[in-house]
Design a protein around this motif. Structure first.
Motif, PDB file in Angstrom:
ATOM      1  N   HIS A   1       0.859  -1.196   0.000  1.00 56.84           N
ATOM      2  CA  HIS A   1       0.000   0.000   0.000  1.00 56.84           C
ATOM      3  C   HIS A   1       0.889   1.237   0.000  1.00 56.84           C
TER       4      HIS A   1
ATOM      5  N   HIS B   1       1.634   5.215  -2.011  1.00 59.06           N
ATOM      6  CA  HIS B   1       1.191   6.285  -2.912  1.00 59.06           C
ATOM      7  C   HIS B   1       2.390   7.062  -3.456  1.00 59.06           C
TER       8      HIS B   1
ATOM      9  N   HIS C   1      -4.466   6.544  -5.821  1.00 62.31           N
ATOM     10  CA  HIS C   1      -5.917   6.745  -5.820  1.00 62.31           C
ATOM     11  C   HIS C   1      -6.450   6.887  -7.243  1.00 62.31           C
TER      12      HIS C   1
ATOM     13  N   GLU D   1      -5.953   2.054  -5.603  1.00 56.51           N
ATOM     14  CA  GLU D   1      -6.867   2.229  -4.470  1.00 56.51           C
ATOM     15  C   GLU D   1      -8.053   3.042  -4.972  1.00 56.51           C
TER      16      GLU D   1
ATOM     17  N   ASP E   1       0.642   2.471   3.595  1.00 59.95           N
ATOM     18  CA  ASP E   1      -0.113   3.664   3.158  1.00 59.95           C
ATOM     19  C   ASP E   1       0.807   4.886   3.155  1.00 59.95           C
TER      20      ASP E   1
ATOM     21  N   HIS F   1       2.697   8.066   2.087  1.00 59.84           N
ATOM     22  CA  HIS F   1       2.367   9.208   1.227  1.00 59.84           C
ATOM     23  C   HIS F   1       3.525  10.203   1.131  1.00 59.84           C
TER      24      HIS F   1
HETATM   25 ZN   LIG Z   1      -3.934   4.673   0.614  1.00 59.04          ZN
END
Ligand SMILES: [Zn+2]
Ligand SMILES: [Zn+2]
Length: 280
Positions: A7, A9, A39, A64, A246, A248
C-alpha cells in the motif's frame, strides 16, 4: 529482514515521492515486493515497474479506489491488475472526471470565502498527479492562508468544513466490480477507518457477497488488538490477508515505506496466496 509493502502512494496521486523515489526507499527498507496503489489511477505503474527492475523488487500493479459507504468513504485496494486493460482505463477516466467536477467547485467556495486562488494554481502545483484536496491544501499553504495541511482541512476542506464539496463516489460493489473486471483482487483497505457499531465482520460479509477477496489486516496505524481482530475476520470469512504502510511521503511524515510507524511487518508469506487468487 525482508518484507512486503502492499500500500504505497506516489506523485501520481497524493503522495510526495515519485515511483522511483518510492522504490529507492523500499530498497533501503529491504522490501522484496511492493504494490503501488495510487488513488483512482494506474499512471505511475510504468515508471514503478521499470524502477523495480533495476532494484530487483517485484512491483505488483495496484490501485486504491474510493467508494461511498453511508456517509463515509470506503477504500478498495486492487492487486495484480491487468493494468493495460482498455475497459479499466475507461472506468478510471470516469472516476477521475468526477474529481474534475468537484475540484473547481471547491475553488469556487474558497473564492466566495474571500480566498484568492484559481484552479490553474492547483493544476500547476499538481503537475501530472490526479488532483485532490491535498493539492488545494498546499496552494493554501503557499499563499499563506493556512500554515499546515491539517489547518487547511480543518478550516476549509474536511467534511463539514467551510469549502467542503461532497464527492461523487461509486458504491463499493462497483469499485469491486471494476477491479474484478481487470482480473485484480479487491481488498478492503484500512478497515479501522470503518470500525463502527455494526462491526467490521458484517461489512466484510456484505462486501464478500459482491466479490471482495481480502482485507488489509496489517496497517501502519493498527494497534495489535485491531490486527488480531481483523485476522479473525479474515479467517472466519475466508478472506485473503494483506498489509501495507499507506506511505504518502511528506503528507504523512511519520509513516515510512515498509515499516510504517516502525512496527509494521507485512509477512512475505501473504504474497503467493494473493497471486494465486489473481490467477484463478
Ligand atoms: Zn492509501
Ligand atoms: Zn485509503
Amino acid at each position: 529482514m525482508s518484507r512486503l509493502d502492499l500500500h504505497l502512494h506516489t506523485t501520481f496521486s497524493d503522495g510526495s515521492q515519485t515511483p522511483t523515489d518510492v522504490l529507492t526507499l523500499a530498497s533501503k527498507a529491504k522490501v522484496t515486493a511492493l504494490a503501488i496503489t495510487d488513488h483512482d489511477t494506474i499512471s505511475g505503474l510504468p515508471e514503478a515497474i521499470e524502477a523495480g527492475r533495476s532494484f530487483g523488487i517485484e512491483v505488483i500493479p495496484g490501485i486504491e479506489l474510493s467508494s461511498r459507504w453511508d456517509n463515509t468513504e470506503l477504500h478498495i485496494l486492487g492487486y495484480f491488475l491487468d493494468w493495460k486493460n482498455v475497459e479499466l482505463h475507461r472506468q478510471l477516466t470516469r472516476f477521475q472526471d468526477a474529481r474534475h467536477v468537484r475540484n473547481p467547485r471547491i475553488i469556487e467556495k474558497l473564492n466566495a470565502l474571500g480566498i484568492h486562488l484559481t484552479y490553474d494554481d492547483v493544476k500547476a502545483l499538481a503537475g501530472n498527479a490526479s488532483i485532490g484536496r491535498p493539492h488545494i491544501a498546499r496552494v493554501l499553504i503557499e499563499k499563506g492562508y493556512v500554515t499546515s495541511t491539517k489547518e487547511a482541512f480543518d478550516r476549509y476542506l474536511a467534511d463539514g468544513a467551510a469549502a467542503h464539496v461532497p464527492r461523487e463516489l461509486p458504491e463499493p460493489a462497483e469499485a469491486i466490480a471494476v477491479i474484478r473486471a481487470a482480473r485484480g483482487v479487491p481488498v478492503l483497505a484500512h478497515p479501522s477507518w470503518l470500525d463502527r457499531s455494526e462491526g467490521i465482520f458484517r461489512v466484510c460479509e456484505q462486501l464478500k457477497g459482491v466479490g471482495l477477496g481480502g482485507i488489509e489486516v496489517h496497517y501502519s496505524t493498527h494497534r495489535p488488538e485491531q490486527t488480531a481482530a481483523y485476522l479473525d475476520v479474515a479467517r472466519r470469512l475466508d478472506l485473503l490477508v494483506t498489509g501495507g504502510s499507506d506511505f504518502h511521503g511528506v503528507t504523512k511524515p511519520d509513516i515510512e515505506v515498509g515499516i510504517g510507524k516502525g512496527q509494521l511487518k507485512v509477512p512475505e508469506a501473504l504474497l503467493e496466496p494473493l497471486r494465486k487468487a489473481a490467477q484463478a
